[in-house]
Design a protein around this motif. Sequence first.
Motif, mmCIF file in Angstrom:
data_model
loop_
_atom_site.group_PDB
_atom_site.id
_atom_site.type_symbol
_atom_site.label_atom_id
_atom_site.label_comp_id
_atom_site.label_asym_id
_atom_site.label_seq_id
_atom_site.Cartn_x
_atom_site.Cartn_y
_atom_site.Cartn_z
ATOM 1 N N GLN A 1 0.821 -1.208 0.000
ATOM 2 C CA GLN A 1 0.000 0.000 0.000
ATOM 3 C C GLN A 1 0.858 1.264 0.000
ATOM 4 O O GLN A 1 0.543 2.251 -0.673
ATOM 5 C CB GLN A 1 -0.920 0.014 1.224
ATOM 6 N N THR B 1 -2.584 7.261 0.968
ATOM 7 C CA THR B 1 -3.539 6.333 1.573
ATOM 8 C C THR B 1 -4.601 7.106 2.345
ATOM 9 O O THR B 1 -4.299 8.094 3.024
ATOM 10 C CB THR B 1 -2.853 5.304 2.500
ATOM 11 N N CYS C 1 -4.736 4.353 -1.962
ATOM 12 C CA CYS C 1 -5.219 3.245 -1.166
ATOM 13 C C CYS C 1 -6.533 3.658 -0.511
ATOM 14 O O CYS C 1 -6.601 4.717 0.132
ATOM 15 C CB CYS C 1 -4.145 2.958 -0.126
ATOM 16 N N TYR D 1 -7.844 -1.789 3.908
ATOM 17 C CA TYR D 1 -7.672 -0.857 2.790
ATOM 18 C C TYR D 1 -7.147 -1.626 1.596
ATOM 19 O O TYR D 1 -6.458 -2.645 1.764
ATOM 20 C CB TYR D 1 -6.678 0.253 3.169
ATOM 21 N N THR E 1 -5.484 -1.381 -2.606
ATOM 22 C CA THR E 1 -4.748 -0.502 -3.512
ATOM 23 C C THR E 1 -5.521 -0.254 -4.808
ATOM 24 O O THR E 1 -6.190 -1.144 -5.335
ATOM 25 C CB THR E 1 -3.381 -1.116 -3.886
ATOM 26 N N GLN F 1 -0.717 -7.676 -1.819
ATOM 27 C CA GLN F 1 -1.557 -7.237 -0.706
ATOM 28 C C GLN F 1 -1.654 -8.332 0.359
ATOM 29 O O GLN F 1 -1.772 -8.057 1.540
ATOM 30 C CB GLN F 1 -2.954 -6.881 -1.232
#
Lengths: 259, 206
Positions: B86, B92, B107, B151, B153, B184
Amino acid sequence: MLSKRIIACLDVRDGKLAKSVKFVDTRDIGDPVEKAREYYLDGLDELVLYDITASSDKRDIMLDVVESVAQEVFIPFSVGGGIRSVEDASKLLWAGAEKINLNSAAVQRPELIAECSYAIGNQNVVLSMDILRVGTSRDFPSGYEVVINGGRTPMGIDALDWALRGEELGAGELVVNSIDADGTREGYEITLTRMIAEAVSIPVIASGGAGKPEHLLEVLTEGKADAALVASMVHFGEYTVSGLKQWLHDQGVKVRMRW
Amino acid sequence: MAERVVIVDYDAGNLRSVQRACEHVGIPAEISADPADILAADRVIFPGVGSAASAVDTLRNRGLDVALREFYFKGNPLLGICLGCQIVLEFTEEGRRDCLSLVEGVCQRFDFRDRVLKVPHIGWNEVEIVQDHPLLADVASGDEFYFVHSYYTVPTHQKNVYAMTEYGLRFCSMLGQDNLFATQFHLEKSGRMGLSILNRFKEWRC
């Protein structure tokens, strides 16, 4: 789509594998590291090592077991039993556990959940609840009570309240262990599992009572559990992890079939 | 001379799990929080679990953000895992932090208003490979890996997307660009399939 997980629980006493029946009569059945590796190679999705060592001076043996398992088993695994502080939790993580299981100590001091969650991340904190059926009453609206010390000590806390409180305090997953069903091999406590799974928004792992593949199917569908914990049904060789997964897959349950 | 492989230590999770997985596939990796070690490394593994906000802050405080960027632009192999996947993007939503900006994209948080799906996304899920990559030589679409994240990407360019996974929506579960590849999921906890990626990383010439 997310797969339903099959989790094997190994009770470890003084570094040896033990299987408890109703938490009372335990007997040694082998080497936990060897069993862990065997299940891993047979497609297990996750492992729980539960330390039931009675004397605290022998607790460090568990760190060696965790260390050895971590060198050979590359799936998530959690360790529980006797964790009373962030320091205990950190030692186990450093030895190689992915997650820690809190149980009695969290009931006695709920802040422990928040402290661990802050220190190691809530995704790594599993709250394991031992639950006894007591019937619905004013004190126990859900009809279930939280117990500790392997089921011997009732805590006067409603099980559903405790599940919600645990989530709020930062538990990342819940193990719902039915003391009534544990060791009976007559099936999981479906009503209890479903009630909690519907109330919380974190994954629920059903525990206690698995004896036949049908029990897993039932708790993963009707019981709404995200994962099913198995112990004696695989420890004694009656069923294999891969066999259970194949059977569940054939029934239309999404499980990981390639490993 | 043996290659020097460094696992970036920024107080974000169980780095020893990654180190053990490395050992298992024959990579003698060291864990370090020193930017000088990153810059001296032949290969770098950038793992991580927990909060991206505190992770980004720690990287900055230790000067590891600068070191990681410099390492990447030297062209040496860089492998991101989970949070590491991420943080290579630009931004993010978690704590609204600017990230390393090695790859264009952001993200975002899983946001299921109807609560039909649980967040975090925890467990084994399938990947669908959308682009070949040398590190994926032993992985096929339909193989499952172990995820733990809230979360996901969103790379700006499709060319950076190597695999997709379905969880309420389709999200990018593996991304890459030049000498960078990132997953991830926790490849160190994803059994044989996960280890196969690490094994390929050992030999990756990019």
